[in-house]
Scaffold this motif. Structure first.
Motif, PDB file in Angstrom:
ATOM      1  N   GLY A 158       7.016  10.945  -4.688  1.00 58.09           N
ATOM      2  CA  GLY A 158       6.163  11.865  -3.953  1.00 58.09           C
ATOM      3  C   GLY A 158       6.997  12.932  -3.265  1.00 58.09           C
ATOM      4  N   ILE A 159       6.698  13.183  -2.013  1.00 58.09           N
ATOM      5  CA  ILE A 159       7.415  14.211  -1.260  1.00 58.09           C
ATOM      6  C   ILE A 159       7.738  13.715   0.146  1.00 58.09           C
ATOM      7  CG2 ILE A 159       6.552  16.222  -2.520  1.00 58.09           C
ATOM      8  CD1 ILE A 159       4.391  16.493  -0.318  1.00 58.09           C
ATOM      9  N   TRP A 160       8.958  14.011   0.576  1.00 57.94           N
ATOM     10  CA  TRP A 160       9.394  13.777   1.959  1.00 57.94           C
ATOM     11  C   TRP A 160       9.231  12.328   2.408  1.00 57.94           C
ATOM     12  CZ3 TRP A 160      11.965  17.939   2.021  1.00 57.94           C
ATOM     13  CH2 TRP A 160      11.449  19.116   1.478  1.00 57.94           C
ATOM     14  N   THR A 161       9.441  11.406   1.477  1.00 54.08           N
ATOM     15  CA  THR A 161       9.478   9.976   1.831  1.00 54.08           C
ATOM     16  C   THR A 161      10.941   9.640   2.116  1.00 54.08           C
ATOM     17  OG1 THR A 161       9.565   9.499  -0.552  1.00 54.08           O
ATOM     18  CG2 THR A 161       7.431   9.282   0.544  1.00 54.08           C
ATOM     19  N   ALA A 195       4.937  -4.320   3.491  1.00 57.26           N
ATOM     20  CA  ALA A 195       5.339  -2.929   3.699  1.00 57.26           C
ATOM     21  C   ALA A 195       6.278  -2.464   2.598  1.00 57.26           C
ATOM     22  CB  ALA A 195       6.022  -2.781   5.057  1.00 57.26           C
ATOM     23  N   GLY A 196       6.030  -1.260   2.122  1.00 58.40           N
ATOM     24  CA  GLY A 196       6.900  -0.617   1.135  1.00 58.40           C
ATOM     25  C   GLY A 196       6.681   0.870   1.189  1.00 58.40           C
ATOM     26  N   THR A 197       7.532   1.642   0.521  1.00 53.25           N
ATOM     27  CA  THR A 197       7.452   3.095   0.647  1.00 53.25           C
ATOM     28  C   THR A 197       7.487   3.852  -0.673  1.00 53.25           C
ATOM     29  OG1 THR A 197       9.851   3.362   0.814  1.00 53.25           O
ATOM     30  CG2 THR A 197       8.642   2.952   2.874  1.00 53.25           C
ATOM     31  N   ASP A 198       8.067   3.266  -1.708  1.00 54.35           N
ATOM     32  CA  ASP A 198       8.264   3.927  -2.999  1.00 54.35           C
ATOM     33  C   ASP A 198       9.207   5.126  -2.882  1.00 54.35           C
ATOM     34  OD1 ASP A 198       7.839   3.740  -5.718  1.00 54.35           O
ATOM     35  OD2 ASP A 198       6.200   5.181  -5.734  1.00 54.35           O
ATOM     36  N   PRO A 237       0.768  -1.248   0.000  1.00 55.34           N
ATOM     37  CA  PRO A 237       0.000   0.000   0.000  1.00 55.34           C
ATOM     38  C   PRO A 237       0.801   1.300   0.000  1.00 55.34           C
ATOM     39  CG  PRO A 237      -0.063  -1.019   2.168  1.00 55.34           C
ATOM     40  CD  PRO A 237       0.585  -2.011   1.243  1.00 55.34           C
ATOM     41  N   THR A 238       2.072   1.250   0.367  1.00 53.99           N
ATOM     42  CA  THR A 238       2.906   2.470   0.446  1.00 53.99           C
ATOM     43  C   THR A 238       2.137   3.614   1.106  1.00 53.99           C
ATOM     44  OG1 THR A 238       2.325   3.254  -1.803  1.00 53.99           O
ATOM     45  CG2 THR A 238       4.261   1.824  -1.594  1.00 53.99           C
TER      46      THR A 238
END
Length: 284
Positions: A168-171, A161-164, A90-91
């Protein structure tokens, strides 16, 4: 997409998709074609609300229950996805940081402080941050994506779990995964299930039985924490030691190993020179 899935299967490969901007294919379509991984848990909202897609007009957006998710609609779609054993990543931090535009998650932590020294990355995020309307539209999906993830997991579906990052911004690289675990818990996962989503369940989804577990024969990459994350998921950020490849490191050790901008540029020039030399040799 169907041709890609079929060709991948010939080579024993799974297919992953990102349907955030899709206007013609939704999650159920992709699952039936054989797509295995759904990045950003994307395509599910389109399946729930067939008239909606991210470029829709305001009337279509207003028809979606963004902040009071319709559990029945979610369950109906998730039950079909479960039949195909799809995997959701889902990031959540990607959505959450955009929803929080101007007030994003940025705790006082040495890794985040170090990230701000990466001028190119910070400038990239600052440039992207100018597109407020687009970012807020993406971020508006956060609550609904959280509930989709929770319900799919409650049905027995695989959610990892994942984040990409750094999309985007500020990941924040590294730290974004810790934030992802916080958001899993906010979504209704237990602390243990959030940790499993980033360790043994993620590894098992990749068919890697040697990762994400502590047992004889497994890869011994671990972190040693100062507090118990089962009591507070934020404790995953309290790292005392990193064990990697049989060696132990502190955060300070790793900071010292980060090359300066000048060193990085020199290494890149060396790489280009070697690449061009190899290319010439192969051409000759």
């Amino acid at each position: 997409m169907k041709a890609v899935v079929n060709e991948a299967a010939v080579h024993g490969k799974e297919v992953s998709c990102d349907l955030i901007y899709s206007s013609t294919v939704h999650a159920l379509d992709a699952a039936k074609m054989g797509v295995k991984w759904f990045e950003h848990a994307s395509g599910i909202i389109q399946a729930m609300y067939p008239g909606w897609q991210i470029r829709s007009d305001e009337n279509s957006w207003n028809e979606v229950d963004w902040y009071e998710p319709n559990s029945s609609k979610i369950r109906e779609v998730c039950e079909v996805l479960l039949e195909y054993d799809v995997i959701l990543c889902p990031t959540l931090t990607l959505y959450d940081q955009q929803e929080r535009l101007g007030n994003g998650w940025s705790p006082d932590h040495p890794i985040i402080q170090k990230t701000f020294e990466n001028e190119a990355l910070i400038q990239q995020w600052q440039r992207v941050s100018q597109y407020e309307a687009a970012l807020l539209r993406t971020g508006k999906q956060t609550t609904l994506i959280k509930e989709i993830s929770r319900i799919y997991a409650s049905l027995g579906g695989r959610v990892v779990a994942g984040t990409d990052t750094p999309a985007g911004i500020w990941t924040f690289p590294g730290m974004a995964l810790h934030r992802e675990l916080e958001l899993f818990v906010e979504a209704g996962f237990t602390e243990l299930d959030a940790i499993r989503a980033a360790t043994n369940r993620a590894a098992a989804s990749l068919n890697r039985q040697d990762l994400g577990v502590i047992k004889e024969g497994a890869v011994a990459d671990m972190i040693i924490l100062t507090e118990n994350p089962l009591l507070d998921i934020k404790a995953t950020q309290q790292i005392k030691l990193i064990i990697k490849g049989g060696e132990t490191y502190s955060a300070e050790d790793l900071f010292q190993a980060i090359p300066t901008q000048e060193e990085a540029e020199q290494a890149f020039k060396h790489f280009l020179n070697e690449y061009e030399k190899t290319h010439r040799d192969l051409t000759d």
